[in-house]
Design an enzyme around this catalytic site. Structure first.
Site, short mmCIF file in Angstrom:
data_model
loop_
_atom_site.label_atom_id
_atom_site.label_comp_id
_atom_site.label_asym_id
_atom_site.label_seq_id
_atom_site.Cartn_x
_atom_site.Cartn_y
_atom_site.Cartn_z
N HIS A 1 45.61 88.26 35.65
CA HIS A 1 45.75 87.37 36.81
C HIS A 1 47.09 86.63 36.75
O HIS A 1 47.77 86.59 35.72
CB HIS A 1 44.59 86.37 36.85
CG HIS A 1 43.30 87.00 37.30
ND1 HIS A 1 42.13 86.30 37.41
CD2 HIS A 1 43.01 88.27 37.67
CE1 HIS A 1 41.17 87.10 37.85
NE2 HIS A 1 41.68 88.31 38.00
N CYS B 1 40.72 82.45 33.74
CA CYS B 1 42.00 81.72 33.86
C CYS B 1 41.83 80.24 33.56
O CYS B 1 42.77 79.58 33.12
CB CYS B 1 42.57 81.91 35.26
SG CYS B 1 43.12 83.58 35.52
N GLU C 1 47.91 83.51 36.62
CA GLU C 1 48.04 82.43 35.62
C GLU C 1 48.42 83.00 34.26
O GLU C 1 49.22 82.41 33.52
CB GLU C 1 46.72 81.66 35.48
CG GLU C 1 46.25 80.95 36.72
CD GLU C 1 45.36 81.83 37.59
OE1 GLU C 1 45.62 83.04 37.71
OE2 GLU C 1 44.42 81.29 38.18
N CYS D 1 40.17 81.55 38.32
CA CYS D 1 38.85 82.15 38.12
C CYS D 1 38.20 81.53 36.89
O CYS D 1 38.86 81.12 35.95
CB CYS D 1 38.94 83.66 38.03
SG CYS D 1 39.62 84.24 36.48
N1 LIG Z 1 43.66 87.60 41.35
C1 LIG Z 1 43.37 86.40 40.80
C2 LIG Z 1 42.07 85.83 40.94
N2 LIG Z 1 41.13 86.50 41.62
C3 LIG Z 1 39.69 86.18 41.56
O1 LIG Z 1 39.10 86.96 40.55
C4 LIG Z 1 38.35 88.03 41.12
C5 LIG Z 1 38.70 89.31 40.44
O2 LIG Z 1 38.48 89.18 39.07
P1 LIG Z 1 38.89 90.38 38.10
O3 LIG Z 1 37.99 91.52 38.44
O4 LIG Z 1 38.69 89.84 36.72
O5 LIG Z 1 40.35 90.68 38.37
C6 LIG Z 1 38.77 88.07 42.58
O6 LIG Z 1 37.74 88.57 43.41
C7 LIG Z 1 39.06 86.62 42.87
O7 LIG Z 1 37.86 85.89 43.07
N3 LIG Z 1 41.83 84.62 40.38
C8 LIG Z 1 42.78 83.98 39.68
O8 LIG Z 1 42.52 82.89 39.15
N4 LIG Z 1 44.02 84.51 39.56
C9 LIG Z 1 44.36 85.67 40.09
O9 LIG Z 1 45.52 86.09 39.94
#
Ligand SMILES: Nc1c(N[C@@H]2O[C@H](COP(=O)(O)O)[C@@H](O)[C@H]2O)[nH]c(=O)[nH]c1=O
Length: 283
Positions: free
Chosen positions: A33, A67, A35, A58
């Site tokens: 992600h 994160c 972060e 997240c």
């Molecule tokens: N891309 C993103 C987030 N995305 C969150 O995480 C979910 C996907 O989780 P995963 O399958 O682990 O990649 C996505 O649906 C959204 O809710 N969160 C964040 O803190 N930072 C990020 O850059």
């Protein structure tokens, strides 16, 4: 852009003593992600710094680690979140977790943009460019960026055509928020527009309609005082991006426009200049 689906596009910047010490973005589903990249970039400078993230961090271990834990471990002092994550597995739990860990958290407001068209000699026009709503057209592409559009009720007859024509598996049409401050349009006229998108009509209480009633898929909300706050709170549970389309009856929209300025919600103005010349007093 365009590479992260089904994940959202997220960016993160770490700031310390007024200087950017780390930055990162989420490049692709399955990869770290935003972060994680920004904290790695900042290294030890992340301690006591402020992290600006466009999406709520997240709070789950999914395809990548949480994160919130990464920010807590890096000893961030403050986290500024652009918007609450609408994903139900996150949805505010990331913010609570950071706060519980003693981190100062600030959450952003909805992102409001204004769209209008003008003639080359600078008059507001009540129309869009000829192929704006075709696939690849300017307005069709613009709609992809927003969760909702606010429109005057005088555009009721055109509602069915106001949708993005872009070909994409993940395209979600914005909610159409129709404002009828002047109550010229009766509910059946709007209901017959059959847009295929979610429509919410805001009316003043003198209109004959009960709040919460739905006519042919159009939800009615009767408000004594139609203002930007009440609209955004009623339609959206989280902080979304909204486009205010200035066509149609300006009277329907002028309060919202003023609210957008005064509440500092209006962050972007998109002006389309059409190849037209108009008499000064046309509108
Ligand atoms: N891309 C993103 C987030 N995305 C969150 O995480 C979910 C996907 O989780 P995963 O399958 O682990 O990649 C996505 O649906 C959204 O809710 N969160 C964040 O803190 N930072 C990020 O850059």
């Amino acid at each position: 852009m365009g590479c992260t689906s089904p994940n959202p596009m997220v960016g993160c910047v770490i700031v310390k003593d007024g200087k950017i010490v780390g930055q990162g973005f989420h490049p692709k589903a399955g990869q770290p992600h935003a972060e994680a990249f920004a904290l790695q970039d900042a290294g030890e400078l992340a301690e006591n710094a402020t992290a600006y993230v466009s999406l709520e961090p997240c709070n789950h271990y999914g395809r990548t680690p949480s994160c919130t834990e990464a920010l807590i471990n890096a000893k961030e002092k403050r986290v500024v979140v652009g918007m609450v994550d609408p994903n139900p597995i996150v949805s505010s739990s990331g913010i609570s977790h950071l706060k519980d860990a003693g981190i100062d958290v600030t959450v952003g407001k909805p992102f409001l943009s204004l769209w209008c068209s003008i003639s080359v000699n600078g008059c507001f026009l009540d129309k869009m460019g000829e192929r704006d709503l075709d696939t690849g057209g300017y307005y069709s592409k613009l709609l992809q960026e927003y969760d909702a559009i606010i429109l005057s009720s005088s555009l009721a007859d055109e509602l069915s055509s106001i949708s993005s024509q872009e070909e994409s598996d993940v395209l979600i049409q914005p909610i159409q928020i129709v404002v009828a401050s002047n109550a010229q349009h009766s509910p059946p006229i709007l209901a017959s527009s059959n847009t295929g998108t979610k429509d919410v009509l805001f009316t003043k209480n003198e209109l004959v309609a009960d709040s919460g009633t739905s006519y042919g898929g159009v939800e009615f909300v009767v408000l004594e005082d139609i203002n930007l706050d009440s609209i955004l709170v009623t339609v959206m549970a989280v902080d979304y991006s909204v486009l205010l389309d200035l066509r149609g009856n300006i009277k329907d929209l002028e309060v919202l426009f003023r609210d957008g300025f005064e509440q500092r919600l209006l962050q972007k103005i998109v002006v389309e200049v059409l190849p037209e010349w108009c008499a000064r007093d046309e509108r």
